[in-house]
Design a protein around this motif. Structure first.
Motif, short mmCIF file in Angstrom:
data_model
loop_
_atom_site.label_atom_id
_atom_site.label_comp_id
_atom_site.label_asym_id
_atom_site.label_seq_id
_atom_site.Cartn_x
_atom_site.Cartn_y
_atom_site.Cartn_z
N TYR A 1 -25.10 40.76 65.44
CA TYR A 1 -23.72 40.31 65.66
C TYR A 1 -22.76 40.99 64.68
O TYR A 1 -21.75 41.60 65.08
N SER A 2 -23.09 40.91 63.41
CA SER A 2 -22.15 41.40 62.38
C SER A 2 -22.18 42.91 62.22
O SER A 2 -21.12 43.54 62.03
N GLU A 3 -23.36 43.52 62.30
CA GLU A 3 -23.48 44.95 62.01
C GLU A 3 -23.27 45.82 63.23
O GLU A 3 -23.02 47.02 63.10
N GLU B 1 -28.28 37.52 63.79
CA GLU B 1 -27.12 37.50 62.89
C GLU B 1 -26.69 38.92 62.52
O GLU B 1 -25.49 39.24 62.50
N ASN B 2 -27.67 39.79 62.22
CA ASN B 2 -27.35 41.18 61.87
C ASN B 2 -26.81 41.94 63.07
O ASN B 2 -25.89 42.76 62.94
N ILE C 1 -19.46 43.31 65.97
CA ILE C 1 -18.17 43.20 65.27
C ILE C 1 -17.66 44.59 64.89
O ILE C 1 -16.49 44.92 65.13
N LYS C 2 -18.52 45.40 64.32
CA LYS C 2 -18.09 46.74 63.90
C LYS C 2 -17.66 47.58 65.10
O LYS C 2 -16.69 48.34 65.02
N ASN D 1 -12.89 37.33 63.56
CA ASN D 1 -14.03 36.46 63.24
C ASN D 1 -13.69 34.99 63.47
O ASN D 1 -14.52 34.23 63.96
N ARG E 1 -23.85 33.09 65.76
CA ARG E 1 -22.48 33.09 65.25
C ARG E 1 -22.20 31.82 64.45
O ARG E 1 -21.43 31.84 63.48
#
Length: 424
Positions: free
Chosen positions: A204-206, A201-202, A209-210, A225, A305
């Motif tokens: 993916y988001s950190e 999860e981290n 996505i960034k 998103n 996700r």
């Protein structure tokens, strides 16, 4: 250390070929370990001294200065020109972090990493290897920017074969874990399920996505998103940007431009997070513009996700098969065959049309075929292909491989992913 012999052998095969070896793939899939540890160890074990190996990791602070391609080039030139009797190896990690700069000594001409690598390539005693995590900077530019003198090696998250070679144990239990958490290498070093979930999860988001937002100057991160949520929930289903825009509009109550959706999807493909499979008319021998299918490069990232809430093994199984075929180097499309029996016109789907040069085969992914209606639906499209290429059904509900009366090969998913089935 997890063995990545499939990729290491490709690198070794292309050594000293006069071209720049470009190793691409999604971030954290193991490119750095492959180049800086596995290939590095290979060089040492084959008589190369450590001083002949120049390693530059551009995502590490002490190497930030070499994001300037001129400084990087000058540094490498000073090393390889000092003793031209020695063979040197240049290993650059995450080359997409380099910047274009102006060459003040040459009329402020703008210089890129491609210019500098092409210059370094002229040294006969230097073999160059680079990694990168963005296809727009690398894959699409290799033919032009490297002037046709580059070899690309695409690295993927761990295949199930690599995964199981490391874990061992019961094949079915290993497959269940693989279908849930995927093949990002670091996941294998974690024992607790909670740690695996949090890591994915981290990641993916950190990271992903960034990266996509910053690299492409995306203004609507919320829309990006939503698109990724939709693609994650619809893996192996036919869709197009208009359908995705309409689906998001229905929940957001705002007008969404399908062209913007298409652009954002392209960015996720460029980052190697998502891959698109086009539809191919088997008998008409032509491609359809839309709709297409989208698959996640790693099934664990897809599950992360969706917060591990949407476990649909049939669609996940199809994603795994697609990834494995692509990893093996095949060209893979979604097949379409028209059923004209009884005067009708019904488009039916063959999950995968697999090409290897002039060889072809058809593959159907079927989680289970537990009744006559389901069996007929899965096999009918294969029967309608109208040629003599090999046909395979990959299943989860059979213990062994067999051919049916129609000459169609039935095999279980584990045997397929572990390479026990001769495809051609």
């Amino acid at each position: 250390m997890i063995s990545r012999d499939f990729y290491l052998n490709q690198i070794v095969h292309h050594m000293h070929n006069g071209e720049i070896k470009v190793i691409t793939g999604i971030r954290r899939c193991g490119k750095s370990v492959l180049l800086f540890e596995l290939f590095y160890d290979y060089l040492l074990h084959n008589g190369v001294d450590d001083e002949q190996i120049i390693k530059i990791a551009l995502d590490q602070r002490k190497y930030y200065k070499f994001r300037n391609p001129i400084r990087l080039c000058e540094y490498v030139e000073s090393a390889v020109s000092a003793d031209k009797s020695k063979q040197f190896y240049l290993l650059i990690d995450e080359v997409q972090f380099t910047k274009k700069v102006k060459d003040t000594e040459n009329d402020n001409i703008e210089v890129s990493i491609y210019d500098m690598l092409n210059e370094l390539k002229s040294y006969k005693n230097l073999d160059v290897y680079v990694t990168g995590s963005n296809s727009r900077m690398l894959s699409s530019d290799i033919a032009t920017e490297f002037r046709g003198r580059a070899t690309q090696i695409r690295v993927y998250p761990l295949s199930f074969f690599e995964y199981f070679s490391y874990t061992g144990g019961d094949e079915r239990k290993a497959l269940e874990q693989y279908m849930l958490y995927g093949g990002m290498p670091r996941v294998l070093q974690m024992a607790a399920d909670r740690d695996k979930k949090e890591y994915l999860e981290n990641l993916y988001s950190e990271l992903y996505i960034k990266d996509i937002v910053e690299r492409n100057h995306i203004e609507r991160e919320d829309l990006l998103n939503d698109i990724l949520d939709f693609l994650a929930s619809q893996i192996s289903s036919l869709t197009n940007p208009t359908n995705i825009a309409n689906a998001i509009m229905s929940t957001r109550q705002e007008k969404i431009n399908s062209a913007l959706v298409s652009s954002y999807i392209d960015h996720t493909v460029d980052s190697f997070l998502i891959r698109m499979a086009k539809r191919y008319d088997i008998k008409g021998k032509s491609y359809f513009n839309y709709p297409n299918k989208y698959y996640y490069t790693d099934i664990g990232l897809r599950n992360a996700r969706l917060n591990f809430r949407q476990y649909d093994p049939g669609h996940m199984m199809e994603n795994l098969i697609y990834n494995d075929l692509i990893r093996r180097g095949y060209s893979v499309d979604v097949g379409v065959v028209v059923d004209r029996r009884n005067g009708g016109y019904i488009q039916k789907e063959v999950d995968f049309v697999v090409n290897d040069a002039d060889r072809k085969l058809y593959i159907q992914s079927a989680f289970q075929m537990d009744n006559e209606q389901k069996t007929a639906a899965e096999l009918d499209s294969l029967k309608l292909t109208g040629d003599f290429f090999k046909r395979i059904v990959v299943r989860m509900d059979i213990p062994h491989t067999f051919y049916d009366d129609n000459g169609i090969l039935h095999c279980n998913l584990t045997d397929f992913l572990l390479g026990r089935i001769d495809l051609f």
